[in-house]
Design a protein around this motif. Structure first.
Motif, mmCIF file in Angstrom:
data_model
loop_
_atom_site.group_PDB
_atom_site.id
_atom_site.type_symbol
_atom_site.label_atom_id
_atom_site.label_comp_id
_atom_site.label_asym_id
_atom_site.label_seq_id
_atom_site.Cartn_x
_atom_site.Cartn_y
_atom_site.Cartn_z
ATOM 1 N N ARG A 168 0.834 -1.209 0.000
ATOM 2 C CA ARG A 168 0.000 0.000 0.000
ATOM 3 C C ARG A 168 0.867 1.257 0.000
ATOM 4 O O ARG A 168 0.513 2.269 -0.617
ATOM 5 C CB ARG A 168 -0.947 -0.019 1.195
ATOM 6 N N LEU A 169 2.022 1.192 0.663
ATOM 7 C CA LEU A 169 2.941 2.332 0.702
ATOM 8 C C LEU A 169 3.702 2.458 -0.607
ATOM 9 O O LEU A 169 3.925 3.567 -1.101
ATOM 10 C CB LEU A 169 3.910 2.175 1.871
ATOM 11 N N PHE A 170 4.095 1.311 -1.182
ATOM 12 C CA PHE A 170 4.751 1.344 -2.491
ATOM 13 C C PHE A 170 3.804 1.914 -3.549
ATOM 14 O O PHE A 170 4.192 2.736 -4.376
ATOM 15 C CB PHE A 170 5.193 -0.065 -2.909
ATOM 16 N N ILE A 171 2.561 1.461 -3.537
ATOM 17 C CA ILE A 171 1.574 1.920 -4.529
ATOM 18 C C ILE A 171 1.386 3.428 -4.435
ATOM 19 O O ILE A 171 1.347 4.133 -5.451
ATOM 20 C CB ILE A 171 0.233 1.189 -4.320
ATOM 21 N N ASP A 172 1.272 3.943 -3.227
ATOM 22 C CA ASP A 172 1.070 5.365 -3.035
ATOM 23 C C ASP A 172 2.279 6.173 -3.506
ATOM 24 O O ASP A 172 2.135 7.275 -4.048
ATOM 25 C CB ASP A 172 0.805 5.638 -1.551
ATOM 26 N N HIS A 173 3.475 5.618 -3.343
ATOM 27 C CA HIS A 173 4.712 6.316 -3.703
ATOM 28 C C HIS A 173 4.977 6.286 -5.203
ATOM 29 O O HIS A 173 5.463 7.274 -5.772
ATOM 30 C CB HIS A 173 5.878 5.665 -2.959
ATOM 31 N N LEU A 174 4.651 5.173 -5.851
ATOM 32 C CA LEU A 174 4.992 4.994 -7.262
ATOM 33 C C LEU A 174 3.993 5.697 -8.175
ATOM 34 O O LEU A 174 2.853 5.970 -7.799
ATOM 35 C CB LEU A 174 5.022 3.502 -7.606
ATOM 36 N N ASP A 175 4.438 5.977 -9.384
ATOM 37 C CA ASP A 175 3.539 6.528 -10.393
ATOM 38 C C ASP A 175 2.400 5.551 -10.673
ATOM 39 O O ASP A 175 2.527 4.329 -10.465
ATOM 40 C CB ASP A 175 4.306 6.799 -11.690
ATOM 41 N N LEU A 187 -6.645 -1.929 -0.621
ATOM 42 C CA LEU A 187 -6.714 -0.847 -1.616
ATOM 43 C C LEU A 187 -7.899 0.075 -1.342
ATOM 44 O O LEU A 187 -7.781 1.297 -1.398
ATOM 45 C CB LEU A 187 -6.845 -1.426 -3.020
ATOM 46 N N VAL A 188 -9.039 -0.524 -1.043
ATOM 47 C CA VAL A 188 -10.242 0.267 -0.788
ATOM 48 C C VAL A 188 -10.083 1.076 0.502
ATOM 49 O O VAL A 188 -10.392 2.273 0.548
ATOM 50 C CB VAL A 188 -11.475 -0.645 -0.717
ATOM 51 N N ALA A 189 -9.581 0.419 1.546
ATOM 52 C CA ALA A 189 -9.432 1.092 2.839
ATOM 53 C C ALA A 189 -8.491 2.287 2.742
ATOM 54 O O ALA A 189 -8.705 3.313 3.395
ATOM 55 C CB ALA A 189 -8.932 0.098 3.888
ATOM 56 N N ASP A 190 -7.443 2.153 1.916
ATOM 57 C CA ASP A 190 -6.455 3.230 1.788
ATOM 58 C C ASP A 190 -6.740 4.164 0.603
ATOM 59 O O ASP A 190 -5.933 5.048 0.310
ATOM 60 C CB ASP A 190 -5.054 2.631 1.641
ATOM 61 N N LYS A 191 -7.878 3.920 -0.074
ATOM 62 C CA LYS A 191 -8.309 4.781 -1.192
ATOM 63 C C LYS A 191 -7.228 4.899 -2.269
ATOM 64 O O LYS A 191 -6.882 5.992 -2.732
ATOM 65 C CB LYS A 191 -8.708 6.167 -0.673
ATOM 66 N N LEU A 192 -6.714 3.748 -2.685
ATOM 67 C CA LEU A 192 -5.619 3.714 -3.660
ATOM 68 C C LEU A 192 -6.069 3.220 -5.037
ATOM 69 O O LEU A 192 -5.246 2.939 -5.897
ATOM 70 C CB LEU A 192 -4.499 2.796 -3.143
ATOM 71 N N GLN A 193 -7.367 3.140 -5.250
ATOM 72 C CA GLN A 193 -7.851 2.577 -6.515
ATOM 73 C C GLN A 193 -7.338 3.355 -7.721
ATOM 74 O O GLN A 193 -7.052 2.768 -8.769
ATOM 75 C CB GLN A 193 -9.384 2.556 -6.529
#
Length: 267
Positions: free
Chosen positions: A110-117, A138-144
């Motif tokens: 979840r942290l990698f996803i948020d950091h990466l393009d 993904l849903v909980a962290d709103k990373l969709q």
């Protein structure tokens, strides 16, 4: 410094008896796990299929424990943050394309996803149960909107992935549960998907004594075994000493294309 005992053989009868005497309250649970694992090995001769069944059994018993929330959500968060901050300090950049082997329920992902393009994170796992939990994260962290790829994998040949695509390949607590043929399969194929200048970081349970396994789930390797295996597949290995100072019981290694190989695949 973290507390490790790299020479201890956890599979020895002496160690198991001493452990049972120190922790008698854990003996019934261990006996149930021993019986469960023996039955699963009879049904699944292939290690990947066996360990997928182990994870399915764990998820059925305790969804929280199966996705790494044991002993606590706080520990889950702390270990994920440790992985992220270490890799961030060792070269991970937003434009990199990352393959996360054994991504689990995105403890660090979840942290990698948020950091990466957007679209630059690719997570694979052998367990459909765990990948469903990853979608919940993904849903909980709103990373969709970051459009990560989450894919079920049956082996570590990466044959569905493109050549020279990933700047960073990452595997945390994967080889600690893998027999040597599974690790060698990964080493034999990971070089193909690494981009020029890319690297592969992984953790493993280290012993400098006798190599061993416990219940066919936890595997302990000498550093030299893995560095030699990497070299046979054209990969240079570096033991990450600074990881040893962090509060984590596994060790970490980085693989890159050996210099002669890098010249043949570079731009």
């Amino acid at each position: 410094m973290r507390a490790t005992e790299p020479a201890r053989n956890r599979s020895s009868l002496v160690h198991q008896l001493r452990y049972a005497l120190r922790h008698p309250e854990r003996v019934p649970a261990h006996a149930r796990r021993l019986l469960r694992d023996a039955l699963l090995r009879l049904r699944h001769r292939d290690h990947i299929a066996y360990y997928r069944a182990v994870m399915a059994s764990d998820a059925a018993r305790s969804a929280e424990a199966a996705v790494g929330h044991s002993p606590s959500r706080e520990a889950w968060t702390r270990i994920g943050r440790m992985q992220f901050e270490y890799l961030l300090g060792h070269g991970l950049r937003p434009h990199h394309r990352m393959l996360d082997i054994g991504c689990g329920n995105l403890r660090a992902g979840r942290l990698f996803i948020d950091h990466l393009d957007t679209g630059h994170y690719y997570g694979i796992d052998i367990s459909p149960h765990i990948l469903l939990a990853a979608q919940d994260t993904l849903v909980a962290d709103k990373l969709q909107a970051k459009l990560p790829y989450l894919t079920l994998a049956d082996d570590l040949t990466f044959d569905f992935l493109p050549d020279a695509h990933f700047d960073v390949v990452h595997a945390h607590s994967v080889f600690s549960h893998s027999p040597l043929p599974v690790i060698e399969e990964c080493f034999a194929h990971v070089g193909r998907i690494l981009a020029p200048g890319g690297f592969f970081d992984f953790t493993f349970d280290r012993t400098e004594g006798e190599e061993h396994q416990v219940l066919h789930e936890d595997f302990y390797y000498r550093t030299r075994t893995l560095t030699d295996l990497a070299a046979r597949h054209g990969l240079a290995a570096r033991f990450m000493d600074d990881w040893e100072r962090l509060p984590h019981r596994q060790s970490k290694m980085r693989l890159t294309a050996a210099p002669d190989r890098a010249r043949t695949v570079g731009p």
